[in-house]
Scaffold this active site. Structure first.
Site, PDB file in Angstrom:
ATOM      1  N   LYS A  44       0.827  -1.220   0.000  1.00  0.00           N
ATOM      2  CA  LYS A  44       0.000   0.000   0.000  1.00  0.00           C
ATOM      3  C   LYS A  44       0.859   1.267   0.000  1.00  0.00           C
ATOM      4  O   LYS A  44       0.579   2.222  -0.717  1.00  0.00           O
ATOM      5  CB  LYS A  44      -0.948  -0.005   1.194  1.00  0.00           C
ATOM      6  CG  LYS A  44      -1.985  -1.124   1.092  1.00  0.00           C
ATOM      7  CD  LYS A  44      -2.946  -1.132   2.243  1.00  0.00           C
ATOM      8  CE  LYS A  44      -3.726  -2.443   2.280  1.00  0.00           C
ATOM      9  NZ  LYS A  44      -4.440  -2.759   1.044  1.00  0.00           N
ATOM     10  N   THR A 252      -7.166  -4.056  -7.624  1.00  0.00           N
ATOM     11  CA  THR A 252      -6.023  -3.918  -6.696  1.00  0.00           C
ATOM     12  C   THR A 252      -5.376  -2.536  -6.831  1.00  0.00           C
ATOM     13  O   THR A 252      -5.104  -2.089  -7.946  1.00  0.00           O
ATOM     14  CB  THR A 252      -4.947  -4.998  -6.993  1.00  0.00           C
ATOM     15  OG1 THR A 252      -5.566  -6.270  -6.983  1.00  0.00           O
ATOM     16  CG2 THR A 252      -3.814  -4.957  -5.971  1.00  0.00           C
ATOM     17  N   ALA A 253      -5.161  -1.884  -5.705  1.00  0.00           N
ATOM     18  CA  ALA A 253      -4.443  -0.593  -5.623  1.00  0.00           C
ATOM     19  C   ALA A 253      -5.259   0.593  -6.129  1.00  0.00           C
ATOM     20  O   ALA A 253      -4.712   1.692  -6.269  1.00  0.00           O
ATOM     21  CB  ALA A 253      -3.096  -0.639  -6.337  1.00  0.00           C
ATOM     22  N   ALA A 254      -6.556   0.398  -6.372  1.00  0.00           N
ATOM     23  CA  ALA A 254      -7.367   1.555  -6.800  1.00  0.00           C
ATOM     24  C   ALA A 254      -7.400   2.607  -5.690  1.00  0.00           C
ATOM     25  O   ALA A 254      -7.232   3.807  -5.943  1.00  0.00           O
ATOM     26  CB  ALA A 254      -8.783   1.100  -7.156  1.00  0.00           C
ATOM     27  N   GLY A 255      -7.580   2.146  -4.443  1.00  0.00           N
ATOM     28  CA  GLY A 255      -7.609   3.090  -3.316  1.00  0.00           C
ATOM     29  C   GLY A 255      -6.248   3.774  -3.147  1.00  0.00           C
ATOM     30  O   GLY A 255      -6.174   4.977  -2.859  1.00  0.00           O
ATOM     31  N   ASP A 256      -5.174   3.018  -3.345  1.00  0.00           N
ATOM     32  CA  ASP A 256      -3.825   3.599  -3.219  1.00  0.00           C
ATOM     33  C   ASP A 256      -3.600   4.663  -4.301  1.00  0.00           C
ATOM     34  O   ASP A 256      -2.992   5.705  -4.050  1.00  0.00           O
ATOM     35  CB  ASP A 256      -2.762   2.506  -3.372  1.00  0.00           C
ATOM     36  CG  ASP A 256      -2.894   1.419  -2.317  1.00  0.00           C
ATOM     37  OD1 ASP A 256      -3.347   1.725  -1.209  1.00  0.00           O
ATOM     38  OD2 ASP A 256      -2.532   0.257  -2.613  1.00  0.00           O
TER      39      ASP A 256
HETATM   40  O1  RIB Z   1      -3.724  -2.012  -1.668  1.00  0.00           O
HETATM   41  C1  RIB Z   1      -3.206  -3.029  -2.475  1.00  0.00           C
HETATM   42  C2  RIB Z   1      -1.973  -3.607  -1.869  1.00  0.00           C
HETATM   43  O2  RIB Z   1      -2.303  -4.250  -0.664  1.00  0.00           O
HETATM   44  C3  RIB Z   1      -1.298  -4.660  -2.704  1.00  0.00           C
HETATM   45  O3  RIB Z   1      -0.371  -4.125  -3.618  1.00  0.00           O
HETATM   46  C4  RIB Z   1      -0.702  -5.609  -1.678  1.00  0.00           C
HETATM   47  O4  RIB Z   1       0.680  -5.619  -1.666  1.00  0.00           O
HETATM   48  C5  RIB Z   1      -1.289  -5.173  -0.332  1.00  0.00           C
HETATM   49  O5  RIB Z   1      -0.368  -4.474   0.404  1.00  0.00           O
END
Ligand code: RIB
Length: 308
Positions: A44, A252-256
């Site tokens: 994250k 995956t990682a949309a929130g990030d």
């Molecule tokens: O928010 C997504 C991330 O959560 C992924 O990349 C994974 O590594 C976890 O940390």
């Protein structure tokens, strides 16, 4: 509006993601065949750092990787995205963090995470970056580091008078006094529910959760709502920022990605709602591609998506 490149510090996790593309998730005891397997830099913290850098920020990261191939690949990838990795230590005793991620045909995911070297990050790691922190427009943290470290870095950033953004992910309840030091709290639906007890399913319930989080002492709350966009609360009023729909390959990682782009836009002087719109555009683009840091858009891509 500022013309200086915003200075962003991310103290957070760095993982190698092991991604399995499946038609559907297995039930307990079941074996399913993966259609595709890839390793993708994630975590994250690293995702948020990469997203902020690609959105136009000057980004430095504090964290740890192991002395292994995954660690050097993660560092190299962050460098290639323009992130200053001089604050990342190579831990001699722990492996690089990793996440096993199954992505189904609808682009939804299930994650299992091993902290590894992320679990060894201590508050002193940030003290070595005190000069950079004292110049930062925003200090960003999540909950994939030990909570004691999160609290230590928040205390340091707060003493230095910096703006603090917390993404309370993975969902965990922090000590109540942490909220009072947070300028921007950005949970998703699940995290908002864990922190408030309110079942968050739409902008209305997100607004109730945001009000409860503001009562705990956070100054602004932004609840990310996946395909429904985000609910922004500035302490006085709430605004729903919708997201455009696109075909989802991997969430995956949309929130990030939202957090990285949002923080840059805000530090550039955009309003909270405009910054959330910028963040939503970045997050929407990210779900159209597989993987964490392989899916994060550049500023040019975000701006052209917003113009369409
Ligand atoms: O928010 C997504 C991330 O959560 C992924 O990349 C994974 O590594 C976890 O940390």
């Amino acid at each position: 509006m500022s013309t200086r490149q915003p200075a962003i510090i991310v103290a957070g996790s760095i993982n190698m993601d092991l991604v399995f593309c499946v038609d559907r998730f297995p039930v307990p005891g079941e074996t399913v065949r993966s259609r595709r397997f890839v390793t993708v830099p994630g975590g994250k913290g690293a995702n948020q750092a990469a997203a902020a850098s690609l959105a136009g920020g000057s980004v430095s990261m504090i964290g740890r990787v192991g002395n292994d191939l995954f660690g050097s690949a993660c560092l190299e990838n962050l460098r290639s995205k323009g992130v200053d990795v001089s604050g990342i230590r190579i831990d001699p005793d722990a492996p690089t963090g990793n996440a096993m991620i199954a992505v189904d045909a609808a682009g939804q995911n299930e994650l299992i995470y091993t902290p590894g070297a992320n679990g060894k990050v201590i508050p002193q790691d940030a003290e070595q970056a005190v000069d950079a922190i004292s110049r930062a427009d925003m200090v960003i943290l999540q909950f994939e580091l030990p909570m004691q470290t999160v609290c230590g870095v928040v205390d340091l950033a707060s003493r230095l008078g910096r703006k603090i953004l917390i993404n309370p992910a993975p969902a965990e309840t922090p000590s109540p006094d942490l909220f009072q030091k947070v300028d921007y709290l950005i949970p998703n639906e699940t995290e908002a529910e864990l922190l408030t007890g309110i079942n968050v399913t739409d902008p209305q319930s997100a607004m109730h959760a945001a009000e409860k989080l503001l009562q705990k002492g956070c100054r602004h709350v932004i609840v990310t709502l996946g395909s429904q966009g985000a609910l922004v609360h500035d302490g006085t009023s709430a605004t729903h920022v919708p997201a455009r729909r696109i075909e989802v390959v991997d969430a995956t990682a949309a929130g990030d990605t939202f957090i990285g782009a949002f923080s840059v836009a805000l530090a550039e002087g955009k309003s909270l709602v405009e910054a959330a719109r910028f963040g939503c555009a970045a997050a929407t683009l990210s779900v159209g591609k597989l993987g964490a840091q392989t899916s994060i858009p550049t500023r040019r891509e975000i701006e052209s998506f917003l113009k369409d």
